[in-house]
Design an enzyme around this catalytic site. Structure first.
Site, mmCIF file in Angstrom:
data_model
loop_
_atom_site.group_PDB
_atom_site.id
_atom_site.type_symbol
_atom_site.label_atom_id
_atom_site.label_comp_id
_atom_site.label_asym_id
_atom_site.label_seq_id
_atom_site.Cartn_x
_atom_site.Cartn_y
_atom_site.Cartn_z
ATOM 1 N N ASP A 108 6.831 -5.015 3.961
ATOM 2 C CA ASP A 108 5.939 -4.498 5.002
ATOM 3 C C ASP A 108 6.219 -5.107 6.376
ATOM 4 O O ASP A 108 6.852 -6.159 6.491
ATOM 5 C CB ASP A 108 4.474 -4.842 4.658
ATOM 6 C CG ASP A 108 3.949 -4.014 3.495
ATOM 7 O OD1 ASP A 108 4.759 -3.376 2.800
ATOM 8 O OD2 ASP A 108 2.729 -4.038 3.292
ATOM 9 N N HIS A 163 7.047 -9.236 2.861
ATOM 10 C CA HIS A 163 7.178 -8.854 4.276
ATOM 11 C C HIS A 163 8.586 -9.195 4.744
ATOM 12 O O HIS A 163 9.026 -10.331 4.562
ATOM 13 C CB HIS A 163 6.127 -9.587 5.116
ATOM 14 C CG HIS A 163 4.719 -9.216 4.728
ATOM 15 N ND1 HIS A 163 4.077 -9.786 3.656
ATOM 16 C CD2 HIS A 163 3.847 -8.307 5.254
ATOM 17 C CE1 HIS A 163 2.865 -9.255 3.542
ATOM 18 N NE2 HIS A 163 2.699 -8.357 4.498
#
Ligand SMILES: [Zn+2]
Length: 468
Positions: free
Chosen positions: A273, A415
């Site tokens: 992400d 992430h």
């Protein structure tokens, strides 16, 4: 002397004529008004008389700006006025009054007529009978005119027919909205130029009542200024499995294929992400390439606009591209329109960079409600394993966290904006592969066709988002 008398007599005569003349005119006016009043009363009496002889209607009078309107509102079997028809008639009456010539006295009778009925739907059309007072002829001149407005009533609910009635639920309509986008993009001469306007077309909503309903197709108008298209026609033939048999001929219906999830042993999806980032994403891509491991990237539109080439590389490497909003706000705190903007700007940015129109959205912080899910209009992908990389920023802890919480069909949240995540990745993949895990994209993990208004936490844990 003689002349003086003559003048006096003439003056007196003139005065007499003027006095009598003005009295005469006044009297004539009074007479005309009286005549008008009597005839007006008579007309109203006749209108009411006629209405009372019509058992399936109720008369509603509305007087505004001296415009007398009489609405003949249809009633149901309990002699109750059909509310949605009454509302449409009131609106129609308002617009007729607004556009009326105020100088002439008029009486208008607005009536609703059943044009036809079709599988649980009643079509009402409207007719205007207008009486204009003619001063010359001293009588009411009558004219009848059909109006173009229509009201469709769902006989099962007694309310206006909605898109939700025809297409069963919002989930189907969100899917149809997405199909329309894909179809328009495929047909566009320059899809990257048109993408924003295509995405900006209003979504099909279950509550929508504004459409043209036929027995083989439905046409939906887009009233927006400068809309990419003004109407869209859906042929029932093409959307058989989205149709409600209560309203659509069985000839068009198709059964929804039953999709089952085959439990797979140790198949998981890596998801990244908040990127792409020019500092950390390339290192992550290099490891994924080396380990022949596909992943899914939930990207921020603002990052995509900064690094479009990186987005292209991610797509070319065979990874899946998905949407994580434009600037990472909590979508549930935004207006519906702003939430939709967050999604659409990112869809457009990813499409322009890669030619891919993402199929999934991960809402920032994993937070959503029914309204945001409708605004998003795509399947929501959350996670079952949180690497906590955003919190620990420690490659060892990231490794341990994932290994101790992973399941057979996990969606793993990471992430691609933290160096520690990149540092942990190679060993993590190697170890999990040794342990028998296989890595796939979200599409391959879910197996079945993902649905809008559904949130997926893993391949087996999926939940419909109810409207409450
Ligand atoms: Zn995020």
């Amino acid at each position: 002397m003689k002349n003086k008398r003559k003048i006096l007599i003439t003056l007196a005569l003139c005065a007499l004529i003027i006095i009598y003349g003005s009295y005469f005119i006044k009297n004539q006016k009074k007479l005309a008004i009286e005549q008008f009043r009597t005839s007006e009363k008579q007309l109203i009496k006749e209108i009411k008389q006629e209405a009372s002889e019509n058992p399936s209607h109720s008369l509603v009078e509305s007087t505004q700006d001296d415009s007398d309107m009489f609405l003949m509102v249809p009633t149901d079997s309990q002699a109750t006025m059909i509310k949605d028809v009454q509302e449409d008639m009131a609106k129609l009456a308002d617009s007729l009054i607004k556009n009326k010539d105020k100088a002439t006295p008029t009486k208008t009778v607005l009536s609703a007529k059943v044009k036809n009925t079709q599988q649980n739907v009643t079509f009402y059309e409207y007719e205007k009978k207008q009486y204009d007072w003619s001063k010359e002829k001293k009588k009411w001149e009558e004219s009848t005119q059909p109006l173009k407005e229509k009201t469709l009533i769902n006989q099962l609910t007694g309310n206006k027919l909605t898109l939700g009635d025809i297409f069963i639920n919002q989930q189907n309509l969100s899917k149809l909205s997405r199909n329309i986008q894909e179809e328009l993009l495929a047909a566009a001469k320059d899809s990257k130029k048109d993408i924003e306007k295509i995405l900006a077309l209003p979504q099909l909503l279950a509550t929508q009542t504004d459409f043209t309903y036929g027995d083989s197709k439905i046409t939906i108008p887009f009233h927006q200024k400068n809309a990419y298209i003004n109407t869209y026609t859906i042929n029932y033939e093409q959307v058989g499995r989205f149709l409600n048999p209560d309203f659509i001929s069985s000839h068009y219906l198709k059964e929804t294929p039953i999709e089952t999830v085959v439990p797979q042993s140790k198949v998981v999806a890596l998801t990244f992400d908040d990127g792409p980032s020019d500092k950390t994403t390339p290192a992550i891509l290099a490891i994924l390439k080396k380990k022949k491991t596909p992943a899914t990237f939930f990207m921020l539109g603002q990052q995509v606009e900064k690094f479009p080439d990186l987005v292209k590389t991610i797509a070319d490497d065979g990874h899946e591209l998905a949407n994580h909003s434009y600037s990472h706000p909590k979508l549930t705190d935004l207006s519906i329109e702003d939430a939709r903007q967050q999604i659409n700007r990112t869809q457009a940015a990813i499409f322009k960079a890669s030619g891919v129109l993402p199929e999934y959205v991960r809402p920032p912080y994993g937070s959503f409600n029914y309204e945001t899910a409708v605004a998003i209009g795509l399947p929501l992908i959350n996670w079952s394993v949180d690497s906590l990389d955003w919190k620990t920023k420690d490659s060892k802890k990231i490794d341990t966290e994932i290994k101790t919480t992973i399941g057979a069909d996990s969606i793993i949240l990471m992430h691609d904006i933290h160096q520690e995540t990149a540092d942990a990745l190679e060993k993590l993949i190697t170890d999990l592969q040794k342990d028998g895990y296989r890595f796939v994209t979200i599409s391959d993990l879910l197996q079945t066709t993902p649905k809008p208004l559904t949130v997926y936490y893993s391949s087996t844990n999926r939940q419909d988002i109810p409207n409450q």
